[in-house]
Design a protein around this motif. Structure first.
Motif, PDB file in Angstrom:
ATOM      1  N   ALA B 212       0.838  -1.205   0.000  1.00 31.81           N
ATOM      2  CA  ALA B 212       0.000   0.000   0.000  1.00 31.81           C
ATOM      3  C   ALA B 212       0.867   1.247   0.000  1.00 31.81           C
ATOM      4  O   ALA B 212       0.596   2.219  -0.695  1.00 31.81           O
ATOM      5  CB  ALA B 212      -0.913  -0.008   1.216  1.00 31.81           C
ATOM      6  N   PHE B 213       1.952   1.188   0.772  1.00 31.45           N
ATOM      7  CA  PHE B 213       2.861   2.330   0.838  1.00 31.45           C
ATOM      8  C   PHE B 213       3.475   2.616  -0.533  1.00 31.45           C
ATOM      9  O   PHE B 213       3.607   3.765  -0.951  1.00 31.45           O
ATOM     10  CB  PHE B 213       3.946   2.038   1.877  1.00 31.45           C
ATOM     11  CG  PHE B 213       5.177   2.874   1.738  1.00 31.45           C
ATOM     12  CD1 PHE B 213       5.142   4.221   2.036  1.00 31.45           C
ATOM     13  CD2 PHE B 213       6.366   2.325   1.304  1.00 31.45           C
ATOM     14  CE1 PHE B 213       6.266   5.001   1.904  1.00 31.45           C
ATOM     15  CE2 PHE B 213       7.503   3.091   1.173  1.00 31.45           C
ATOM     16  CZ  PHE B 213       7.448   4.440   1.474  1.00 31.45           C
ATOM     17  N   LEU B 214       3.804   1.549  -1.264  1.00 38.45           N
ATOM     18  CA  LEU B 214       4.445   1.740  -2.564  1.00 38.45           C
ATOM     19  C   LEU B 214       3.482   2.256  -3.618  1.00 38.45           C
ATOM     20  O   LEU B 214       3.795   3.157  -4.375  1.00 38.45           O
ATOM     21  CB  LEU B 214       5.039   0.414  -3.060  1.00 38.45           C
ATOM     22  CG  LEU B 214       6.258  -0.122  -2.340  1.00 38.45           C
ATOM     23  CD1 LEU B 214       6.706  -1.412  -2.997  1.00 38.45           C
ATOM     24  CD2 LEU B 214       7.382   0.899  -2.392  1.00 38.45           C
ATOM     25  N   TYR B 215       2.307   1.661  -3.668  1.00 38.18           N
ATOM     26  CA  TYR B 215       1.476   1.868  -4.852  1.00 38.18           C
ATOM     27  C   TYR B 215       0.310   2.825  -4.662  1.00 38.18           C
ATOM     28  O   TYR B 215      -0.377   3.136  -5.617  1.00 38.18           O
ATOM     29  CB  TYR B 215       0.958   0.514  -5.356  1.00 38.18           C
ATOM     30  CG  TYR B 215       2.060  -0.473  -5.649  1.00 38.18           C
ATOM     31  CD1 TYR B 215       3.130  -0.103  -6.448  1.00 38.18           C
ATOM     32  CD2 TYR B 215       2.054  -1.742  -5.103  1.00 38.18           C
ATOM     33  CE1 TYR B 215       4.169  -0.976  -6.701  1.00 38.18           C
ATOM     34  CE2 TYR B 215       3.090  -2.631  -5.364  1.00 38.18           C
ATOM     35  CZ  TYR B 215       4.146  -2.243  -6.159  1.00 38.18           C
ATOM     36  OH  TYR B 215       5.169  -3.102  -6.405  1.00 38.18           O
ATOM     37  N   LEU B 216       0.041   3.237  -3.432  1.00 41.28           N
ATOM     38  CA  LEU B 216      -1.097   4.133  -3.222  1.00 41.28           C
ATOM     39  C   LEU B 216      -0.610   5.536  -2.869  1.00 41.28           C
ATOM     40  O   LEU B 216       0.251   5.699  -2.021  1.00 41.28           O
ATOM     41  CB  LEU B 216      -1.990   3.599  -2.092  1.00 41.28           C
ATOM     42  CG  LEU B 216      -2.541   2.194  -2.298  1.00 41.28           C
ATOM     43  CD1 LEU B 216      -3.414   1.801  -1.132  1.00 41.28           C
ATOM     44  CD2 LEU B 216      -3.326   2.094  -3.597  1.00 41.28           C
ATOM     45  N   ASN B 217      -1.180   6.533  -3.544  1.00 42.62           N
ATOM     46  CA  ASN B 217      -0.772   7.907  -3.301  1.00 42.62           C
ATOM     47  C   ASN B 217      -1.901   8.781  -2.784  1.00 42.62           C
ATOM     48  O   ASN B 217      -1.783   9.988  -2.756  1.00 42.62           O
ATOM     49  CB  ASN B 217      -0.245   8.553  -4.593  1.00 42.62           C
ATOM     50  CG  ASN B 217       0.965   7.829  -5.118  1.00 42.62           C
ATOM     51  OD1 ASN B 217       1.760   7.321  -4.343  1.00 42.62           O
ATOM     52  ND2 ASN B 217       1.093   7.767  -6.426  1.00 42.62           N
ATOM     53  N   GLN B 218      -3.011   8.171  -2.443  1.00 35.15           N
ATOM     54  CA  GLN B 218      -4.144   8.973  -1.965  1.00 35.15           C
ATOM     55  C   GLN B 218      -4.553   8.494  -0.585  1.00 35.15           C
ATOM     56  O   GLN B 218      -4.702   7.301  -0.354  1.00 35.15           O
ATOM     57  CB  GLN B 218      -5.322   8.849  -2.930  1.00 35.15           C
ATOM     58  CG  GLN B 218      -5.057   9.534  -4.257  1.00 35.15           C
ATOM     59  CD  GLN B 218      -5.954   9.033  -5.357  1.00 35.15           C
ATOM     60  OE1 GLN B 218      -6.920   8.329  -5.089  1.00 35.15           O
ATOM     61  NE2 GLN B 218      -5.623   9.375  -6.583  1.00 35.15           N
ATOM     62  N   GLN B 219      -4.754   9.473   0.278  1.00 36.93           N
ATOM     63  CA  GLN B 219      -5.063   9.137   1.660  1.00 36.93           C
ATOM     64  C   GLN B 219      -6.325   8.288   1.771  1.00 36.93           C
ATOM     65  O   GLN B 219      -6.407   7.395   2.609  1.00 36.93           O
ATOM     66  CB  GLN B 219      -5.217  10.435   2.440  1.00 36.93           C
ATOM     67  CG  GLN B 219      -5.351  10.250   3.910  1.00 36.93           C
ATOM     68  CD  GLN B 219      -6.077  11.424   4.499  1.00 36.93           C
ATOM     69  OE1 GLN B 219      -7.048  11.912   3.943  1.00 36.93           O
ATOM     70  NE2 GLN B 219      -5.588  11.899   5.623  1.00 36.93           N
ATOM     71  N   PHE B 222      -5.599   4.546   1.715  1.00 37.45           N
ATOM     72  CA  PHE B 222      -4.659   3.914   2.653  1.00 37.45           C
ATOM     73  C   PHE B 222      -5.353   2.916   3.572  1.00 37.45           C
ATOM     74  O   PHE B 222      -6.412   3.200   4.107  1.00 37.45           O
ATOM     75  CB  PHE B 222      -3.976   4.968   3.523  1.00 37.45           C
ATOM     76  CG  PHE B 222      -2.946   5.799   2.813  1.00 37.45           C
ATOM     77  CD1 PHE B 222      -2.413   5.389   1.603  1.00 37.45           C
ATOM     78  CD2 PHE B 222      -2.512   6.992   3.361  1.00 37.45           C
ATOM     79  CE1 PHE B 222      -1.466   6.162   0.949  1.00 37.45           C
ATOM     80  CE2 PHE B 222      -1.568   7.776   2.711  1.00 37.45           C
ATOM     81  CZ  PHE B 222      -1.052   7.362   1.513  1.00 37.45           C
ATOM     82  N   ILE B 226      -1.080   1.643   7.389  1.00 35.29           N
ATOM     83  CA  ILE B 226      -0.312   2.840   7.043  1.00 35.29           C
ATOM     84  C   ILE B 226      -0.605   3.946   8.052  1.00 35.29           C
ATOM     85  O   ILE B 226       0.287   4.632   8.540  1.00 35.29           O
ATOM     86  CB  ILE B 226      -0.697   3.340   5.629  1.00 35.29           C
ATOM     87  CG1 ILE B 226      -0.314   2.289   4.604  1.00 35.29           C
ATOM     88  CG2 ILE B 226      -0.084   4.690   5.347  1.00 35.29           C
ATOM     89  CD1 ILE B 226       0.779   2.674   3.680  1.00 35.29           C
ATOM     90  N   ASN B 230       2.239   5.441  10.527  1.00 31.06           N
ATOM     91  CA  ASN B 230       2.561   6.859  10.517  1.00 31.06           C
ATOM     92  C   ASN B 230       2.375   7.451  11.912  1.00 31.06           C
ATOM     93  O   ASN B 230       3.145   8.283  12.361  1.00 31.06           O
ATOM     94  CB  ASN B 230       1.669   7.588   9.505  1.00 31.06           C
ATOM     95  CG  ASN B 230       2.288   8.885   9.030  1.00 31.06           C
ATOM     96  OD1 ASN B 230       3.494   9.094   9.159  1.00 31.06           O
ATOM     97  ND2 ASN B 230       1.466   9.774   8.508  1.00 31.06           N
TER      98      ASN B 230
END
Lengths: 545, 289
Positions: B212-219, B222, B226, B230
């Motif tokens: 998820a950390f690698l491929y997702l860029n939208q909150q 998540f 994640i 964080n």
């Protein structure tokens, strides 16, 4: 969990490899013609101007998500930003916990957003040789506010420390008007008052204070310290060594510049380092420092301090308010805690001059292919470097989130809280409005920096402002071959020095063996390393005057 | 038969040692649960052990009132369910095929799977692959790349190999097709191994954060891992040295504790229901005979 950790570690290793590989690709910095890339740009834009793009633009930006204020689409920050500048930011959201790793991955995969903020000076180095990031120093003529601040605040020398071998720098750092020191030691002021002690002005007086506390309270550790990650004694050794004219702890650097000879020396082998070690060792020897000081974790140290079992601990302004005071109030009601001004040392009453640069923005080199490149640089200049932009990012919108009184002092609106300025207020400047966001708000004029400080902190900063800042060492950017050789030497030297420093300090090794220690450093290649540094420094000085 | 004295002494010692192990294993859990109900000042002072001090549930209300937390939570549930379903479908069918000794190309199929246990493309090539397939910022980036765990595949293959082939021959004679045999004969006999595999996959997907950390860029995409990571690792380092005050603030330890408890709870609840299959499932295929 352990599996996840392993994987993360493995991924890190792969990442380094990946970055190394991409480094073999295209060569760096070819001159790019930007005269045509003026879509949306203002024809005349200079200091004091509000930047507004002549047509709606949007820029992708890497965004570090802070757990305390998760990003929201309806933040006033986004709306007002678009209203003022006609620019929309498209954030790629990355959790703060692993921000660096994702940034390396995206740059390595050629998939990075154009704006890469929260890049600390030095973190850009791995990307330079691949040509993946923009040599921003070549485009400073598009940034009137940046150049104006550098000139007025005399930051040319600081910027020189960022220059790479080609004479360019690749990150736009946050700029501070003055050097400032936040970290120091917090002490129990009630005990100081009870014993009639004054705040120490130098390290010898500091030792006297600890002695007096030990005499009066034999069961208490005069100092039991925290901040041992990533290096033991991170803060304490850093601030003591700094005033002894050397470096250790967080601030450790293998090479120290000797003003007298105009050459670099190996830090761990200098006389200053020996004096510094002797001083700290004397504290340990007299039982003034908890022997666990350099190894225990933060929580243990905080527990000792807040249950009244220790007298002093390392601190910054936030930890006094968040970590120590509330718990201490519950456990030891009569306790008072406060910061002492950083004591002076043999090197004088000094603080580091390197604190004028902050984390900043790296720009993907793909940016020069954008039609709106010029507008983008103007936008960065306005938001991160103009007085109006800095105030907007930190305080928000006048009349909505804050007001200004006749003296220009900013006051937060009554229903908004931020770092305890309006305790109990229903809204929060960061969480509900998106201002004072670590990605957009940092640096700037001292007046702005101090505008959110408590009275206590202002008093501390006033004392600190009288201190001189240490001169900056000249830059020594390595060539690619030298960098490889230096990296091989650097880490073992650093580890060994740190290990031996600690052994000398804790009395596990006798200081009489200092000469043997110097010979061991030699065996690990200290002078080979220093030769590399001096060579690179001379070459840089020659090439850049 | 009466146990010998030595054996009884052994049993007592054994019991004591195992109780110690149980305590050591459980203590961190109980401590976090106690912290989640405690006041922040007591945690800071290191006074919370097994009993909550300054008992309150306000932290629970606070965390549960956070929409980001619930959205991440929902994502995790969705990812876990979909990913486990896909993984089970692919793993079962793959394992069934390669468990048939006579099939042509079997060696190659096994080889392809085992190869990925020892070699992989590396982080950046993987990322480039996933993003050029257009999977980033979608659930597919989470559920597809790890759909087949080779270890689970081999365990299942061994299990299927152990089923008496006479059963399948009988079914064949009675007129069942290949799929009919798989669905009506083999799978109903494989509940133990299926339950174990579901547990393995579900726990892995529930805990995973790296994909998820690698491929997702939208909150809003998540998963809760994640969010949790964080919370715990994001603002607790001193790396933000010299940055503005707002950046240094740390997340309170009782908030962390509550988030941990809420995240662990559902997957913990799955164990008791699957446990009776669990031991037999893991042992399956380990010993032939």
């Amino acid at each position: 969990m352990s599996r996840a950790l392993l994987r993360a570690g493995g991924a890190g290793a792969v990442l380094v490899l990946g970055v190394g590989l991409t480094a073999c690709g295209s060569s760096a910095a070819e001159e790019v013609d930007i005269t045509e890339k003026t879509l949306g740009a203002m024809d005349s834009y200079s200091v004091g101007d509000q930047f507004t793009a002549t047509e709606a633009l949007s820029f992708p930006v890497l965004y570090s998500e802070h757990p305390n204020y998760p990003i929201k689409d309806d933040w006033l920050f986004w709306q007002e930003l678009t209203e003022r500048t006609n620019v929309t930011l498209e954030p790629t959201i990355v959790p703060m916990s692993d921000y660096e790793q994702k940034r390396s991955l995206l740059v390595g995969a050629g998939d990075a957003p154009v704006l890469l903020p929260k890049t600390y000076p030095g973190q850009e180095t791995p990307f330079v040789s691949s040509g993946a990031v923009l040599p921003v120093s070549e485009y400073l003529d598009l940034m009137p506010n940046f150049t104006d601040k550098v000139e007025r605040w005399g930051l040319e020398d600081n910027l020189d420390t960022l220059r790479q071998e080609d004479g360019d720098f690749y990150v736009l750092p946050g700029l501070h008007e003055n050097p400032w020191q936040d970290y120091t030691i917090a002490v129990r002021e009630d005990i100081m008052a009870e014993l009639g002690l004054e705040a120490p002005s130098d390290w010898d007086e500091f030792r006297d204070v600890l002695r007096a506390v030990k005499a009066a309270y034999p069961d208490m550790y005069p100092l039991s310290d925290r901040f041992n990650v990533p290096t033991p004694g991170g803060n304490f050794l850093n601030i003591v060594a700094m005033t002894f004219g050397t470096s250790a702890g967080w601030g450790y650097d293998d090479a120290t510049f000797d003003e007298a000879s105009g050459e670099f020396e190996y830090t761990g082998a200098t006389d200053e380092q020996r004096d510094f070690i002797e001083y700290v060792a004397s504290l340990v020897d007299e039982g003034l420092i908890d022997p666990e000081s350099f190894t225990q974790d933060d929580d243990t140290a905080i527990q000792k301090f807040t249950t009244g079992r220790s007298f002093a601990i390392s601190t910054n302004a936030q930890t006094v308010v968040n970590d120590y005071r509330p718990t201490l109030d519950t456990n030891v009601p009569e306790a008072e805690v406060g910061k002492i001004p950083l004591p002076a040392g043999p090197a004088g009453d000094v603080i580091s001059g390197a604190t004028q640069l902050e984390n900043g923005i790296m720009i993907s080199s793909a940016a020069t292919e954008r039609e709106d490149f010029v507008a983008m640089m103007q936008f960065i200049d306005w938001l991160w470097y103009s007085d109006a932009g800095l105030e907007f990012a930190k305080w928000g919108v006048e009349g909505t989130t804050f007001t200004k009184d006749a003296d220009g002092k900013r006051v937060l609106a009554d229903d908004i809280d931020f770092i305890g300025l309006n305790p109990g207020a229903p809204k929060h400047l960061q969480k509900d409005f998106g201002f004072s966001n670590g990605v957009f708000a940092y640096g700037g004029p001292t007046e702005l920096l101090q505008s959110t400080f408590s009275d206590e902190e202002l008093e501390f900063q006033e004392v600190m402002a009288d201190k001189e800042s240490l001169p900056l060492a000249p830059p020594y950017p390595f060539s690619e071959g030298e960098r490889e050789q230096a990296t091989l030497l650097e880490t073992p030297l650093k580890d060994y020095t740190s290990q031996m420093t600690l052994q000398f300090i804790l009395g596990q090794r006798d200081l009489g063996e200092w000469d043997a220690y110097l010979a061991e450093l030699e065996g690990k290649g200290a002078s080979t390393y220093i030769d590399l540094v001096n060579g690179a420094a001379d070459r840089f000085a020659e090439a850049n005057g | 038969m009466k146990d010998s004295r030595g054996y009884r002494v052994f049993q007592i010692v054994n019991g004591v040692v195992l109780l110690g192990v149980v305590f050591v294993t459980l203590y961190p859990f109980l401590n976090i649960i106690a912290q989640s109900f405690s006041g922040e000042t007591f945690i800071r002072a290191g006074q919370v052990n097994l009993v909550p001090l300054g008992f309150n549930t306000t932290t629970y209300q606070l965390v549960m009132g956070d929409e980001t937390f619930w959205r991440s939570y929902g994502n995790t549930v969705l990812y876990t369910v979909v990913a486990t379903a896909i993984a089970m479908l692919l793993t079962t069918t793959y394992a069934y095929v390669i468990s048939k000794k006579g099939i042509r190309g079997r060696g190659l199929l096994i080889g392809i799977a085992v190869f990925t246990m020892f070699f992989n493309g590396g982080l950046i090539p993987n990322y480039v692959l996933i993003s050029s397939l257009g999977l980033t910022n979608s659930i597919w980036a989470i559920v597809l790349p790890n759909a087949i765990s080779v270890f689970n595949l081999l365990v299942m293959k061994a299990f299927f190999e152990n089923l008496p082939s006479e059963l399948e021959e009988a079914a064949q004679i009675d007129g069942l097709s290949t799929y009919g045999i798989l669905l009506r004969i083999v799978l109903p006999l494989s509940k133990a191994v299926i339950a174990t595999m579901v547990l393995f996959y579900a726990v892995t997907f529930w805990n995973s954060w790296f994909q998820a950390f690698l491929y997702l860029n939208q909150q809003e995409l998540f998963p809760v891992t994640i969010y949790l990571r964080n919370l715990i690792a994001g603002a607790s380092t001193a790396s933000s040295l010299g940055s503005g005050g707002g950046d240094l603030a740390q997340v309170a330890s009782n908030v962390k504790a509550v988030t941990m408890v809420l995240t662990v709870l559902p997957i913990l609840c799955v164990y008791p229901f699957i446990q009776r299959y669990f031991v037999s499932g893991v042992m399956l295929g380990s010993v032939k005979g």
